[in-house]
Design an enzyme around this catalytic site. Structure first.
Site, PDB file in Angstrom:
ATOM      1  N   GLY A   1       0.780  -1.234   0.000  1.00 54.76           N
ATOM      2  CA  GLY A   1       0.000   0.000   0.000  1.00 54.76           C
ATOM      3  C   GLY A   1       0.810   1.280   0.000  1.00 54.76           C
ATOM      4  O   GLY A   1       0.308   2.341   0.383  1.00 54.76           O
TER       5      GLY A   1
ATOM      6  N   ARG B   1      -5.137  -8.348  -9.159  1.00 51.97           N
ATOM      7  CA  ARG B   1      -6.143  -9.062  -9.953  1.00 51.97           C
ATOM      8  C   ARG B   1      -6.440  -8.278 -11.236  1.00 51.97           C
ATOM      9  O   ARG B   1      -6.335  -7.057 -11.278  1.00 51.97           O
ATOM     10  CB  ARG B   1      -7.429  -9.227  -9.140  1.00 51.97           C
ATOM     11  CG  ARG B   1      -7.293 -10.208  -7.981  1.00 51.97           C
ATOM     12  CD  ARG B   1      -8.552 -10.236  -7.107  1.00 51.97           C
ATOM     13  NE  ARG B   1      -9.740 -10.619  -7.861  1.00 51.97           N
ATOM     14  CZ  ARG B   1     -10.079 -11.892  -8.095  1.00 51.97           C
ATOM     15  NH1 ARG B   1      -9.295 -12.874  -7.698  1.00 51.97           N
ATOM     16  NH2 ARG B   1     -11.195 -12.181  -8.750  1.00 51.97           N
TER      17      ARG B   1
ATOM     18  N   HIS C   1       1.879   0.923 -12.973  1.00 47.77           N
ATOM     19  CA  HIS C   1       2.621  -0.291 -13.323  1.00 47.77           C
ATOM     20  C   HIS C   1       4.109   0.021 -13.249  1.00 47.77           C
ATOM     21  O   HIS C   1       4.549   1.042 -13.799  1.00 47.77           O
ATOM     22  CB  HIS C   1       2.223  -0.777 -14.720  1.00 47.77           C
ATOM     23  CG  HIS C   1       2.879  -2.060 -15.099  1.00 47.77           C
ATOM     24  ND1 HIS C   1       2.495  -3.274 -14.581  1.00 47.77           N
ATOM     25  CD2 HIS C   1       3.919  -2.314 -15.931  1.00 47.77           C
ATOM     26  CE1 HIS C   1       3.285  -4.232 -15.080  1.00 47.77           C
ATOM     27  NE2 HIS C   1       4.145  -3.673 -15.898  1.00 47.77           N
TER      28      HIS C   1
ATOM     29  N   ASP D   1      -2.536  -4.607 -18.317  1.00 48.56           N
ATOM     30  CA  ASP D   1      -1.650  -3.429 -18.326  1.00 48.56           C
ATOM     31  C   ASP D   1      -1.596  -2.790 -19.717  1.00 48.56           C
ATOM     32  O   ASP D   1      -0.531  -2.376 -20.183  1.00 48.56           O
ATOM     33  CB  ASP D   1      -0.242  -3.841 -17.880  1.00 48.56           C
ATOM     34  CG  ASP D   1      -0.234  -4.373 -16.451  1.00 48.56           C
ATOM     35  OD1 ASP D   1       0.487  -5.344 -16.190  1.00 48.56           O
ATOM     36  OD2 ASP D   1      -0.983  -3.834 -15.619  1.00 48.56           O
TER      37      ASP D   1
HETATM   38  C1  GRF Z   1       4.647  -1.446  -6.740  1.00 46.93           C
HETATM   39  O1  GRF Z   1       5.805  -1.509  -7.510  1.00 46.93           O
HETATM   40  C2  GRF Z   1       3.449  -1.556  -7.657  1.00 46.93           C
HETATM   41  O2  GRF Z   1       3.634  -0.925  -8.911  1.00 46.93           O
HETATM   42  C3  GRF Z   1       3.343  -3.024  -7.826  1.00 46.93           C
HETATM   43  O3  GRF Z   1       3.549  -3.525  -6.518  1.00 46.93           O
HETATM   44  C4  GRF Z   1       4.526  -2.693  -5.862  1.00 46.93           C
HETATM   45  C5  GRF Z   1       4.107  -2.405  -4.446  1.00 46.93           C
HETATM   46  O4  GRF Z   1       3.095  -1.489  -4.500  1.00 46.93           O
HETATM   47  N1  GRF Z   1       2.068  -3.411  -8.365  1.00 46.93           N
HETATM   48  P1  GRF Z   1       2.425  -0.926  -3.144  1.00 46.93           P
HETATM   49  O5  GRF Z   1       3.534  -0.584  -2.176  1.00 46.93           O
HETATM   50  O6  GRF Z   1       1.537  -2.022  -2.612  1.00 46.93           O
HETATM   51  O7  GRF Z   1       1.669   0.285  -3.592  1.00 46.93           O
END
Ligand code: GRF
Length: 203
Positions: free
Chosen positions: A14, A93, A111, A147
Site C-alpha cells: 500500500g 487481480r 505499473h 496493463d
Molecule cells: C509497486 O511496484 C506496484 O507498482 C506493484 O507492486 C509494488 C508495491 O506497490 N504493483 P504498493 O507498495 O503495494 O503500492
C-alpha cells in the site's frame, strides 16, 4: 474544481495508496480516498487505510463463483462509498468489464515498467533480467487487457551499474509515488482527454 472520490484497490503493502493519501492530505491532489478494498486480508494497505480513518473491506475471491461476480461486489461497495474514481494501487487481480463499465474511463493503474514493455507481474525483475538500461513506471487508464490501457504518464529510471532487481524496484517505486498522484490530479483537473490510444494533457 470537484474533488475526486477515490476508491482504492490494493493487494499489498500500500505504499502507492499512502502516496495518494498523503497527496490528498497535503492538498496537492484534490481528492478524498473514500474506501480501500483488498483481496488479501493481511494486506498492509488496510492498516494504512485504518490509520488514515478510511473505510476498508476485504473481498475474498474464493467466495465468488466468477471474476465477474467478484467485481460486481467491488462495484457495489465502491458505489456505496460514493466513489467516482478507482485507483488500482498494487492490485494484483485483472479487473473485468463489470468494474470498467461501472466506472468508464475512471479506473487508473500504476505499473512498475515502461509499458508496453514488461506487462504483468514482477515487471521490475523482468526489466532488470532483460538487461534494460532504462526502466521506469507507467500510470495508465485501465482497459480489459493486461496493463494495456491508454498511457497517462511515464517516468524513466536509469539502471545503475551496481543495481540489482530490488534496488532498481525501490527507485522505480519512488517515481510511482510521484506519477500516480499526479495522474489522478490531472484527472481531477479535467486535463485528460483520450483519443484512441493516445491521452492528451491540457495545459
Ligand atoms: C509497486 O511496484 C506496484 O507498482 C506493484 O507492486 C509494488 C508495491 O506497490 N504493483 P504498493 O507498495 O503495494 O503500492
Amino acid at each position: 474544481m470537484q474533488k475526486l472520490k477515490i476508491g482504492v484497490l490494493a493487494s499489498g503493502s500500500g505504499s502507492n495508496l499512502q502516496a495518494i493519501i498523503d497527496a490528498a492530505a497535503a492538498g496537492t491532489l484534490p481528492a478524498e480516498v473514500v474506501m480501500v478494498l483488498s483481496d488479501k486480508p493481511d494486506a498492509y494497505a488496510l492498516a494504512r487505510a485504518d490509520a488514515a480513518g478510511i473505510m476498508t473491506a476485504v473481498v475474498e475471491p474464493k467466495e465468488y463463483a466468477s471474476r465477474e461476480e467478484y467485481d460486481a461486489k467491488l462495484v457495489k461497495l465502491l458505489q456505496l462509498a460514493g466513489a467516482d474514481t478507482v485507483a488500482l494501487a498494487g492490485y494484483l487481480r485483472i479487473v473485468t468489464p463489470v468494474l470498467l463499465e461501472a466506472f468508464p474511463q475512471r479506473v487508473l493503474n500504476i505499473h512498475p515498467a515502461l509499458l508496453p514493455a514488461f506487462p504483468g507481474l514482477h515487471a521490475q525483475r523482468q526489466a532488470f533480467e532483460h538487461g534494460v538500461k532504462v526502466a521506469g513506471c507507467t500510470a495508465h487508464f485501465v482497459d480489459s487487457g493486461l496493463d494495456s490501457g491508454p498511457i497517462i504518464l511515464q517516468a524513466p529510471v536509469p539502471v545503475l551499474e551496481d543495481d540489482d532487481a530490488d534496488s532498481l524496484a525501490a527507485r522505480i517505486l519512488e517515481q510511482e509515488h510521484i506519477i500516480f498522484p499526479l495522474a489522478l490530479r490531472l484527472l481531477a483537473e479535467g486535463k485528460l482527454s483520450v483519443e484512441g490510444r493516445r491521452v492528451y494533457i491540457a495545459d
